[in-house]
Design a protein around this motif. Structure first.
Motif, PDB file in Angstrom:
ATOM      1  N   ASP A  35      -6.706  -0.064   2.256  1.00  0.00           N
ATOM      2  CA  ASP A  35      -6.772  -1.261   1.416  1.00  0.00           C
ATOM      3  C   ASP A  35      -5.824  -1.132   0.226  1.00  0.00           C
ATOM      4  N   GLN A  36      -5.770   0.068  -0.348  1.00  0.00           N
ATOM      5  CA  GLN A  36      -4.868   0.304  -1.474  1.00  0.00           C
ATOM      6  C   GLN A  36      -3.414   0.142  -1.040  1.00  0.00           C
ATOM      7  N   GLU A  37      -3.069   0.698   0.118  1.00  0.00           N
ATOM      8  CA  GLU A  37      -1.694   0.583   0.610  1.00  0.00           C
ATOM      9  C   GLU A  37      -1.331  -0.872   0.881  1.00  0.00           C
ATOM     10  N   ALA A  38      -2.267  -1.605   1.467  1.00  0.00           N
ATOM     11  CA  ALA A  38      -2.011  -3.022   1.725  1.00  0.00           C
ATOM     12  C   ALA A  38      -1.855  -3.782   0.411  1.00  0.00           C
ATOM     13  N   GLY A  39      -2.694  -3.463  -0.558  1.00  0.00           N
ATOM     14  CA  GLY A  39      -2.616  -4.116  -1.860  1.00  0.00           C
ATOM     15  C   GLY A  39      -1.282  -3.877  -2.541  1.00  0.00           C
ATOM     16  N   ALA A  41       1.552  -3.133  -1.038  1.00  0.00           N
ATOM     17  CA  ALA A  41       2.581  -3.851  -0.282  1.00  0.00           C
ATOM     18  C   ALA A  41       2.579  -5.338  -0.652  1.00  0.00           C
ATOM     19  N   LEU A  42       1.395  -5.898  -0.814  1.00  0.00           N
ATOM     20  CA  LEU A  42       1.286  -7.301  -1.210  1.00  0.00           C
ATOM     21  C   LEU A  42       1.854  -7.527  -2.602  1.00  0.00           C
ATOM     22  N   ARG A  43       1.549  -6.626  -3.500  1.00  0.00           N
ATOM     23  CA  ARG A  43       2.011  -6.786  -4.881  1.00  0.00           C
ATOM     24  C   ARG A  43       3.531  -6.649  -4.966  1.00  0.00           C
ATOM     25  N   ARG A  44       4.110  -5.811  -4.106  1.00  0.00           N
ATOM     26  CA  ARG A  44       5.578  -5.700  -4.095  1.00  0.00           C
ATOM     27  C   ARG A  44       6.218  -7.013  -3.671  1.00  0.00           C
ATOM     28  N   GLU A  45       5.614  -7.683  -2.692  1.00  0.00           N
ATOM     29  CA  GLU A  45       6.181  -8.929  -2.196  1.00  0.00           C
ATOM     30  C   GLU A  45       5.929 -10.094  -3.149  1.00  0.00           C
ATOM     31  N   TRP A  46       4.767 -10.074  -3.798  1.00  0.00           N
ATOM     32  CA  TRP A  46       4.429 -11.160  -4.729  1.00  0.00           C
ATOM     33  C   TRP A  46       3.634 -10.579  -5.907  1.00  0.00           C
ATOM     34  N   ALA A 207       3.975 -12.303   1.348  1.00  0.00           N
ATOM     35  CA  ALA A 207       2.649 -11.705   1.201  1.00  0.00           C
ATOM     36  C   ALA A 207       1.787 -12.011   2.427  1.00  0.00           C
ATOM     37  N   ALA A 208       1.869 -13.246   2.927  1.00  0.00           N
ATOM     38  CA  ALA A 208       1.109 -13.597   4.129  1.00  0.00           C
ATOM     39  C   ALA A 208       1.553 -12.736   5.315  1.00  0.00           C
ATOM     40  N   ALA A 209       2.845 -12.440   5.379  1.00  0.00           N
ATOM     41  CA  ALA A 209       3.351 -11.588   6.459  1.00  0.00           C
ATOM     42  C   ALA A 209       2.780 -10.176   6.360  1.00  0.00           C
ATOM     43  N   VAL A 210       2.559  -9.686   5.140  1.00  0.00           N
ATOM     44  CA  VAL A 210       1.938  -8.368   4.962  1.00  0.00           C
ATOM     45  C   VAL A 210       0.519  -8.387   5.524  1.00  0.00           C
ATOM     46  N   TYR A 211      -0.234  -9.438   5.226  1.00  0.00           N
ATOM     47  CA  TYR A 211      -1.582  -9.554   5.797  1.00  0.00           C
ATOM     48  C   TYR A 211      -1.506  -9.529   7.323  1.00  0.00           C
ATOM     49  N   HIS A 212      -0.601 -10.348   7.889  1.00  0.00           N
ATOM     50  CA  HIS A 212      -0.464 -10.402   9.345  1.00  0.00           C
ATOM     51  C   HIS A 212      -0.149  -9.022   9.918  1.00  0.00           C
TER      52      HIS A 212
END
Length: 272
Positions: A35-39, A41-46, A207-212
């Motif tokens: 979850d931290q890694e995903a977070g 990655a999301l923050r880097r994109e947006w 960011a949506a692409a990171v979730y996907h």
């Protein structure tokens, strides 16, 4: 047991979960490395994602106060509750109406384990927790916990906050909302918020692409698409708008720029 004391056989610690990503980005402690890694990655994109999440949380506070104070609602069904973060919905509602009753619904076993924070009701009111999925309205509405807590003969406010963007099909999403509201009486309300790419399309799209990429489908919807979720209902002013623009409270701090909030929201009443 996992290192956090949660039942390891029920929790996929190797995959990110939307509720735990949300917890991480808002500075919580109930998440795993995935979850931290995903977070991150999301923050880097947006980088504004945590701002948008806080705007959604602040909107929840305002809309629950409005429903309890101005609309006289004393029963709430909160679907997709997420990891408890005080003040939780029942704390807001019961500050206005001490006898308010709230049923929380989520499908993450961590939320169930932490649900004591959701069950600290006032003596006059009551709270309950249902482990169920938005995709199964019958299981939610037929659960003993709900039926023992809410009177479905009286108006209920259904809150579906920051969860519909994980439902991909438009017909499916509208159908789920219809099935949730169908058995409720006139005077009930639907309050929802969901993600959009209208104000920062490139960044939010990434960011949506990171979730996907982490197995979490995410749909970004336009204002017109969100408005269709309220078909047959009476929208409360100001209608469908960004979360920070729905009846803003000047006391909540400086204004947030539109480009930093990727959440549409709205509130509507079920007519007679």
């Amino acid at each position: 047991m996992s290192e956090n004391g949660w039942p390891a056989d029920r929790i996929d610690t190797g995959s990110a979960h939307s509720a735990r990503i949300y917890d991480y980005l808002l500075g919580g402690k109930d998440h795993y490395r995935a979850d931290q890694e995903a977070g991150e990655a999301l923050r880097r994109e947006w980088p504004s994602l945590p701002v948008s999440m806080r705007a959604n949380r602040d909107w929840m506070h305002r809309v629950v106060r409005h429903l309890a104070r101005e609309e006289g609602i004393g029963q709430f069904l909160d679907i997709g509750t997420g990891i408890p973060t005080s003040p939780n919905l029942h704390e807001i509602a019961q500050a206005e109406t001490p006898a308010a009753r709230v049923v929380y619904v989520d499908n993450d076993p961590i939320v169930l384990t932490l649900s004591q924070g959701l069950l600290a009701s006032t003596p006059e009111g009551r709270t309950a927790y249902v482990e169920a999925d938005l995709r199964d309205p019958a299981a939610i509405l037929g659960s003993p916990e709900l039926l023992e807590t809410l009177d479905l003969g009286r108006p209920v406010a259904v809150t579906v906050l920051a969860i519909l963007h994980f439902i991909e099909g438009e017909e499916e999403a509208r159908g789920l909302l219809r099935r949730l509201l169908e058995p409720l009486p006139p005077g009930s309300f639907l309050a929802l918020s969901t993600a959009t790419g209208d104000f920062a399309p490139e960044e939010v799209g990434r960011a949506a692409a990171v979730y996907h990429s982490r197995g979490i489908p995410m749909v970004l919807r336009s204002a017109d698409q969100v408005a269709r979720f309220f078909d047959g209902l009476e929208l409360v002013g100001p209608g469908v708008t960004q979360a920070h623009r729905w009846r803003p409270d000047p006391a909540q701090g400086p204004a947030v720029a539109d480009r930093e909030v990727a959440m549409y929201c709205g509130v509507a009443r079920k007519p007679a």
